[in-house]
Write a protein that holds these residues in place. Structure first.
Motif, mmCIF file in Angstrom:
data_model
loop_
_atom_site.group_PDB
_atom_site.id
_atom_site.type_symbol
_atom_site.label_atom_id
_atom_site.label_comp_id
_atom_site.label_asym_id
_atom_site.label_seq_id
_atom_site.Cartn_x
_atom_site.Cartn_y
_atom_site.Cartn_z
ATOM 1 N N ARG A 258 -89.058 -7.197 11.609
ATOM 2 C CA ARG A 258 -87.937 -7.296 12.546
ATOM 3 C C ARG A 258 -88.387 -7.829 13.891
ATOM 4 O O ARG A 258 -87.726 -8.654 14.501
ATOM 5 N N ARG A 259 -89.549 -7.358 14.390
ATOM 6 C CA ARG A 259 -90.016 -7.849 15.674
ATOM 7 C C ARG A 259 -90.359 -9.332 15.588
ATOM 8 O O ARG A 259 -90.096 -10.099 16.491
ATOM 9 N N GLY A 260 -90.956 -9.745 14.473
ATOM 10 C CA GLY A 260 -91.289 -11.155 14.313
ATOM 11 C C GLY A 260 -90.061 -12.027 14.358
ATOM 12 O O GLY A 260 -90.053 -13.093 14.972
ATOM 13 N N SER A 261 -88.987 -11.602 13.709
ATOM 14 C CA SER A 261 -87.740 -12.366 13.724
ATOM 15 C C SER A 261 -87.181 -12.453 15.127
ATOM 16 O O SER A 261 -86.728 -13.504 15.574
ATOM 17 N N ASP A 262 -87.224 -11.335 15.868
ATOM 18 C CA ASP A 262 -86.734 -11.325 17.240
ATOM 19 C C ASP A 262 -87.533 -12.285 18.104
ATOM 20 O O ASP A 262 -86.994 -13.022 18.919
ATOM 21 N N LYS B 262 -91.856 -21.542 3.784
ATOM 22 C CA LYS B 262 -92.960 -21.429 4.741
ATOM 23 C C LYS B 262 -94.201 -22.074 4.145
ATOM 24 O O LYS B 262 -94.346 -22.188 2.927
ATOM 25 N N LEU B 263 -95.099 -22.500 5.029
ATOM 26 C CA LEU B 263 -96.325 -23.169 4.612
ATOM 27 C C LEU B 263 -97.481 -22.608 5.414
ATOM 28 O O LEU B 263 -97.462 -22.622 6.648
ATOM 29 N N HIS B 264 -98.490 -22.115 4.715
ATOM 30 C CA HIS B 264 -99.680 -21.590 5.375
ATOM 31 C C HIS B 264 -100.593 -22.742 5.784
ATOM 32 O O HIS B 264 -100.920 -23.604 4.975
ATOM 33 N N ASP B 265 -100.968 -22.728 7.036
ATOM 34 C CA ASP B 265 -101.865 -23.749 7.576
ATOM 35 C C ASP B 265 -103.292 -23.221 7.498
ATOM 36 O O ASP B 265 -103.606 -22.171 8.063
ATOM 37 N N GLU B 266 -104.159 -23.950 6.801
ATOM 38 C CA GLU B 266 -105.534 -23.485 6.629
ATOM 39 C C GLU B 266 -106.285 -23.389 7.950
ATOM 40 O O GLU B 266 -107.183 -22.567 8.098
ATOM 41 N N ALA B 267 -105.924 -24.225 8.897
ATOM 42 C CA ALA B 267 -106.634 -24.243 10.176
ATOM 43 C C ALA B 267 -106.022 -23.322 11.220
ATOM 44 O O ALA B 267 -106.565 -23.189 12.308
ATOM 45 N N ASP B 268 -104.893 -22.698 10.904
ATOM 46 C CA ASP B 268 -104.190 -21.883 11.890
ATOM 47 C C ASP B 268 -103.453 -20.762 11.163
ATOM 48 O O ASP B 268 -102.769 -21.019 10.169
ATOM 49 N N GLY C 296 -91.180 -13.550 11.051
ATOM 50 C CA GLY C 296 -89.875 -13.958 11.559
ATOM 51 C C GLY C 296 -89.565 -15.426 11.355
ATOM 52 O O GLY C 296 -88.741 -15.993 12.065
ATOM 53 N N LEU C 297 -90.201 -16.042 10.365
ATOM 54 C CA LEU C 297 -90.047 -17.481 10.178
ATOM 55 C C LEU C 297 -88.623 -17.896 9.816
ATOM 56 O O LEU C 297 -88.195 -19.000 10.136
ATOM 57 N N LYS C 298 -87.893 -17.026 9.141
ATOM 58 C CA LYS C 298 -86.537 -17.422 8.732
ATOM 59 C C LYS C 298 -85.628 -17.670 9.929
ATOM 60 O O LYS C 298 -84.702 -18.484 9.861
#
Length: 377
Positions: free
Chosen positions: A13-17, A173-179, A335-337
């Protein structure tokens, strides 16, 4: 001590906010209230106001608004958002309503309708200008080429579906290997031309965008500015904004360079990337926020508009936001959505445009509004 499941919910929830506040992609209070009002009217008309299912729909929206913010193991509930929680299964009925069921214009204030009319005139001016975008420098071409290469080959990456039952359009979503911070993506079909959709996003300081920014951050341009800092030419500008963040985070400010280009007759790309102060090169001293505790965040966004038919555009949006500070990557990624909710907003907005045209609420003459729109531009 909070259970592992509860702590996971807190993070989500905090991530979405965080991301909705950072990008301004969440619904404003006025938008949320209007959505709630039109659903209530619909239930009254159909005689479903007193049914048990209508009570469940009380907390549903076309788009999720994070009404509860949790800090640690303590739940903090804001009365202003008490009715704007996460939607349940019953929200599918509301989400399935088509623009042809003309009812929500009754909840649009005269001021909001006036803003829409003035912004529509600005978009018309921009669309006419799109025919002659001017020459692109080597720097501008390289800037756009890098972003277009990424979004034009996005199907080659291992995108993971983001579950969002309240979204009308799919998200990934896409995971970035460098980040550790992930990219987010959303695609959908919008009922307008790619030129008009490009204009809607390009007019950063439009009347409606300014009103929404003030609604979310207050009418305080010194501490919470929201402006186009420099228009280099008709396809290149620099934006600066400062936005409030959920407690306990400090406000975040953003300095972003944006450019667009017509790839083919039916395809356009619009891209943004964060800038450092010393690399902005706007020709003057940027008037940053006067808040001493504001933290500089980093935003990257890429839009691809592809014409499907005369009045229909397929839109793909990829974005990444690093709010910096001491926000764990797990919280930010949860919170990516909300980060790519703008695709749903665009779909909703241009459905409303069709309705306003069909009901004759547009086309009342230029008058004073026409003059204001030219001055604003």
């Amino acid at each position: 001590m909070a259970s592992l499941r509860r702590r996971s919910q807190n993070f989500s929830r905090r991530g979405s906010d965080f991301l909705e506040a950072a990008t301004g992609s969440g619904m404003s209070r006025r938008e949320s209230a209007r959505a709630s009002a039109r659903r209530s009217s619909r239930r009254q008309e159909s005689g479903r106001e007193k049914t048990s299912s209508s009570k469940k729909r009380k907390n549903s929206l076309f788009f999720t608004w994070a009404g509860k913010q949790e800090v640690g193991a303590v739940d903090v509930e804001h009365d202003d958002y008490a009715d704007y929680g996460e939607g349940g299964e019953e929200s599918k009925e509301d989400a399935g309503m088509h623009a042809g069921e003309y009812y929500w214009q009754d909840y649009m204030t005269p001021e909001e309708l006036s803003d829409r009319e003035k912004d529509r005139r600005l978009r018309k001016e921009f669309v006419e200008m799109c025919e002659e975008p001017g020459e692109y420098t080597d720097f501008e071409q390289d800037f756009i080429d890098e972003k277009f290469k990424f979004i034009s080959t996005e199907d080659e990456f291992d995108w993971v579906t983001i579950k969002d039952k309240n979204s009308k359009n799919p998200k990934w979503k896409l995971h970035d290997e460098a980040d550790p911070i992930c990219y987010a993506k959303c695609s959908g079909v919008v009922a307008t031309t790619p030129e008009n959709l490009l204009a809607w996003y390009w007019n950063f300081d439009s009347y409606q965008s300014t009103r929404k920014h003030i609604d979310q951050n207050g009418d305080d341009p010194k501490n919470f500015p929201n402006r186009c800092e420099k228009l280099f030419n008709n396809h290149h500008h620099m934006l600066y904004a400062c936005r409030k963040m959920p407690f306990p985070l400090s406000p975040r400010d953003f300095l972003s360079r944006g450019m667009w280009r017509r790839i083919t007759r039916d395809k356009y790309v619009l891209c943004y990337h964060f800038e450092k102060n010393e690399e902005a090169n706007v020709g003057h001293n940027i008037k940053f926020t006067e808040l001493k505790k504001a933290v500089r965040a980093e935003y990257t966004g890429i839009y691809l508009f592809d014409r499907m038919s005369e009045e229909r555009t397929r839109m793909v949006y990829i974005s990444k936001v690093d709010v910096k500070g001491r926000v764990p990557a797990m919280v930010a990624n949860s919170g990516l959505k909300g980060l790519v909710e703008t695709v749903n907003r665009a779909t909703e907005y241009f459905d409303e445009e069709l309705e306003l045209n069909a009901t004759g609420q547009y086309g009342q003459g230029e008058g004073k509004d026409g003059e204001e729109s030219k001055n604003h531009k």
